[in-house]
Design a protein around this motif. Structure first.
Motif, PDB file in Angstrom:
ATOM      1  N   LEU A  73       0.822  -1.213   0.000  1.00 30.03           N
ATOM      2  CA  LEU A  73       0.000   0.000   0.000  1.00 30.03           C
ATOM      3  C   LEU A  73       0.861   1.270   0.000  1.00 30.03           C
ATOM      4  O   LEU A  73       0.348   2.373  -0.107  1.00 30.03           O
ATOM      5  N   ALA A  96       0.126  -6.740   2.810  1.00 32.43           N
ATOM      6  CA  ALA A  96      -0.992  -5.823   2.594  1.00 32.43           C
ATOM      7  C   ALA A  96      -1.385  -5.687   1.130  1.00 32.43           C
ATOM      8  O   ALA A  96      -1.809  -4.617   0.699  1.00 32.43           O
ATOM      9  N   GLY A  97      -1.249  -6.765   0.366  1.00 35.84           N
ATOM     10  CA  GLY A  97      -1.696  -6.703  -1.020  1.00 35.84           C
ATOM     11  C   GLY A  97      -1.199  -7.872  -1.847  1.00 35.84           C
ATOM     12  O   GLY A  97      -0.666  -8.843  -1.310  1.00 35.84           O
ATOM     13  N   ASN A  98      -1.395  -7.744  -3.148  1.00 37.07           N
ATOM     14  CA  ASN A  98      -1.042  -8.792  -4.106  1.00 37.07           C
ATOM     15  C   ASN A  98       0.122  -8.301  -4.970  1.00 37.07           C
ATOM     16  O   ASN A  98      -0.035  -7.349  -5.725  1.00 37.07           O
ATOM     17  N   VAL A 116       3.383 -12.533   1.879  1.00 35.66           N
ATOM     18  CA  VAL A 116       2.582 -12.806   3.077  1.00 35.66           C
ATOM     19  C   VAL A 116       1.124 -12.809   2.631  1.00 35.66           C
ATOM     20  O   VAL A 116       0.667 -11.863   1.997  1.00 35.66           O
ATOM     21  N   LEU A 122      -5.208 -16.287  -2.190  1.00 36.32           N
ATOM     22  CA  LEU A 122      -3.997 -15.544  -2.572  1.00 36.32           C
ATOM     23  C   LEU A 122      -2.771 -16.459  -2.556  1.00 36.32           C
ATOM     24  O   LEU A 122      -1.882 -16.332  -3.395  1.00 36.32           O
ATOM     25  N   GLU A 137      -0.306 -15.798   7.299  1.00 30.41           N
ATOM     26  CA  GLU A 137      -0.377 -14.982   8.518  1.00 30.41           C
ATOM     27  C   GLU A 137      -1.811 -14.867   9.007  1.00 30.41           C
ATOM     28  O   GLU A 137      -2.667 -14.294   8.339  1.00 30.41           O
ATOM     29  N   GLY A 143      -0.467  -5.457  13.684  1.00 32.50           N
ATOM     30  CA  GLY A 143      -0.538  -4.630  12.481  1.00 32.50           C
ATOM     31  C   GLY A 143      -1.750  -4.967  11.634  1.00 32.50           C
ATOM     32  O   GLY A 143      -2.785  -5.402  12.140  1.00 32.50           O
ATOM     33  N   HIS A 144      -1.585  -4.796  10.333  1.00 30.28           N
ATOM     34  CA  HIS A 144      -2.682  -5.013   9.371  1.00 30.28           C
ATOM     35  C   HIS A 144      -2.952  -6.505   9.244  1.00 30.28           C
ATOM     36  O   HIS A 144      -2.031  -7.278   9.000  1.00 30.28           O
TER      37      HIS A 144
HETATM   38  O1  TUI Z   1       0.979  -6.344   5.986  1.00 32.14           O
HETATM   39  C1  TUI Z   1       0.944  -6.892   7.078  1.00 32.14           C
HETATM   40  N1  TUI Z   1       1.018  -6.196   8.234  1.00 32.14           N
HETATM   41  C2  TUI Z   1       1.074  -4.823   8.302  1.00 32.14           C
HETATM   42  S1  TUI Z   1       1.153  -3.747   7.000  1.00 32.14           S
HETATM   43  C3  TUI Z   1       1.123  -2.454   8.029  1.00 32.14           C
HETATM   44  S2  TUI Z   1       1.125  -0.816   7.467  1.00 32.14           S
HETATM   45  C4  TUI Z   1      -0.556  -0.553   7.349  1.00 32.14           C
HETATM   46  N2  TUI Z   1      -1.142   0.099   8.335  1.00 32.14           N
HETATM   47  C5  TUI Z   1      -2.468   0.331   8.268  1.00 32.14           C
HETATM   48  C6  TUI Z   1      -3.241  -0.115   7.225  1.00 32.14           C
HETATM   49  C7  TUI Z   1      -2.658  -0.834   6.251  1.00 32.14           C
HETATM   50  C8  TUI Z   1      -1.286  -1.066   6.287  1.00 32.14           C
HETATM   51  C9  TUI Z   1       1.074  -2.874   9.314  1.00 32.14           C
HETATM   52  N3  TUI Z   1       1.057  -4.184   9.444  1.00 32.14           N
HETATM   53  N4  TUI Z   1       0.836  -8.225   7.181  1.00 32.14           N
HETATM   54  C10 TUI Z   1       0.670  -9.042   6.017  1.00 32.14           C
HETATM   55  C11 TUI Z   1      -0.740  -9.065   5.603  1.00 32.14           C
HETATM   56  N5  TUI Z   1      -1.129  -9.015   4.381  1.00 32.14           N
HETATM   57  N6  TUI Z   1      -1.784  -9.107   6.427  1.00 32.14           N
HETATM   58  C12 TUI Z   1      -2.904  -9.125   5.629  1.00 32.14           C
HETATM   59  C13 TUI Z   1      -2.468  -9.061   4.345  1.00 32.14           C
HETATM   60  C14 TUI Z   1      -3.229  -9.046   3.149  1.00 32.14           C
HETATM   61  C15 TUI Z   1      -4.552  -8.603   3.149  1.00 32.14           C
HETATM   62  C16 TUI Z   1      -5.269  -8.580   1.976  1.00 32.14           C
HETATM   63  C17 TUI Z   1      -2.650  -9.444   1.949  1.00 32.14           C
HETATM   64  C18 TUI Z   1      -3.369  -9.410   0.781  1.00 32.14           C
HETATM   65  C19 TUI Z   1      -4.675  -8.977   0.809  1.00 32.14           C
HETATM   66  O2  TUI Z   1      -5.425  -8.973  -0.328  1.00 32.14           O
HETATM   67  C20 TUI Z   1      -4.759  -8.852  -1.543  1.00 32.14           C
HETATM   68  C21 TUI Z   1      -5.620  -9.199  -2.689  1.00 32.14           C
HETATM   69  O3  TUI Z   1      -5.621  -8.405  -3.632  1.00 32.14           O
HETATM   70  O4  TUI Z   1      -6.245 -10.263  -2.637  1.00 32.14           O
END
Ligand code: TUI
Length: 313
Positions: A73, A96-98, A116, A122, A137, A143-144
């Motif tokens: 992000l 936090a994404g793909n 992750v 995913l 995870e 965190g997120h």
């Molecule tokens: O990313 C993390 N942990 C994080 S990122 C972060 S910074 C942040 N702060 C506030 C809002 C957003 C970001 C703090 N901690 N862990 C890995 C993780 N990835 N957890 C969840 C996901 C995830 C969620 C949705 C990965 C992919 C997803 O969808 C992607 C898709 O397009 O399908």
């Protein structure tokens, strides 16, 4: 302790440090790698040039492999995706994404790619795009977070892919690590326990808050925005949750989070700042060096899994 994960990472142990925003900087990454795990520099929202400097500084502290976590992000994600190739970083994790649009370039550069993921869908997609492993995870992580618990996510991901799975979210000691192995993981990612390590640069107030945390001190804010974040209960989370209940606008909620993690980590403002930590914070009772943490984890895990053939692939 050899698994497919140690082979991919080139490390002594199948232990990865979380790529925690503001926390996972070069001192911590180098200390974890020196201790036989895989240290990570968390790029988070940092500008690309700051990340480049962090990589170079870590290299001055260790000859062992370490990686970079790219938070997708981030406005700098695209630039950092290129920079890791230039800097010949051996391992990338993403959060936090793909990351699929970057994967071909990373693979061509010989980088090991470990996204992750918080869902089976995913994980499968990442395997198709050439991921070397995935971190599954669960929502016990700090965190997120996604929606699935580690207990349910890890075995479902293990069944869905052929690449190795690294379990994350709620792992704080050898019992947690052994449990991940029994669920089929071949490695673990650990965050919160390393936050309180001697080498972690986070403010003492933050470390003390984790050490004093009880099981029920872990809360999730931001569910209403689609970006849930787990942290430790304080004035900030109380105000945030109240505003969410009152139906506050996205902008109003954002006002409580802008700069709040940095304030807690660097200034020790653990009241109005955000103290991100996993649900396992309540288990963590002492400060240790990264080397002590890793040696203790490995020793406890081996003791618990004695005779289990998981160790020798
Ligand atoms: O990313 C993390 N942990 C994080 S990122 C972060 S910074 C942040 N702060 C506030 C809002 C957003 C970001 C703090 N901690 N862990 C890995 C993780 N990835 N957890 C969840 C996901 C995830 C969620 C949705 C990965 C992919 C997803 O969808 C992607 C898709 O397009 O399908």
């Amino acid at each position: 302790m050899k698994t497919r994960v140690t082979e991919i990472l080139g490390t002594q142990y199948p232990i990865i440090q979380g790529g925690m925003a503001w926390v996972a900087e070069h001192h911590l990454a180098a200390a974890v790698s020196e201790a036989g795990g895989l240290g990570l520099i968390g790029a988070a929202n940092a500008p690309a040039e700051v990340v480049r400097e962090e990589i170079r500084k870590a290299r001055e502290l260790t000859n062992k492999p370490f990686g970079v976590n790219i938070m997708l992000l981030s406005p700098s994600a695209e630039e950092i995706a290129q920079l890791v190739i230039e800097e010949k970083v051996p391992v990338i994790t993403t959060g936090a994404g793909n990351p699929e649009k970057y994967m071909a370039a990373w693979k061509d550069a010989g980088i090991k790619v470990i996204p992750v993921v918080a869902s089976v869908a995913l994980a499968k997609r990442m395997e198709r795009y050439g991921a070397d492993a995935v971190v599954a995870e669960g929502c016990e992580a700090g965190g997120h977070i996604g929606e699935q618990t580690t207990m349910t996510l890890v075995p479902q991901v293990v069944d869905a892919v052929n690449i190795p799975v690294i379990g994350a979210g709620g792992v704080g000691d050898g019992r947690g690590m052994a449990a991940m192995f029994l669920l089929g993981a071949e490695g673990v990612q650990i965050g919160t326990r390393f936050v309180v390590s001697d080498e972690s640069i986070v403010h003492d107030n933050y470390k003390d808050r984790i050490i004093k945390a009880k099981d029920i001190d872990s809360v999730v804010t931001g569910r209403s925005t689609g970006h849930p974040v787990r942290s430790l209960r304080n004035q900030n989370t109380k105000d945030y949750l109240q505003k969410e209940k009152d139906g506050a606008s996205f902008e109003e909620l954002e006002g409580l989070t802008v700069g709040s993690l940095r304030r807690a980590v660097q200034e020790g403002d653990i009241k109005t700042g955000t103290v991100m930590a996993g649900q396992i914070a309540g288990l963590i009772k002492k400060r240790q060096s990264c080397k002590e943490i890793i040696e203790e984890l490995v020793q406890e895990t081996q003791e618990l899994l004695k005779g289990a053939e998981k160790w020798e692939k």
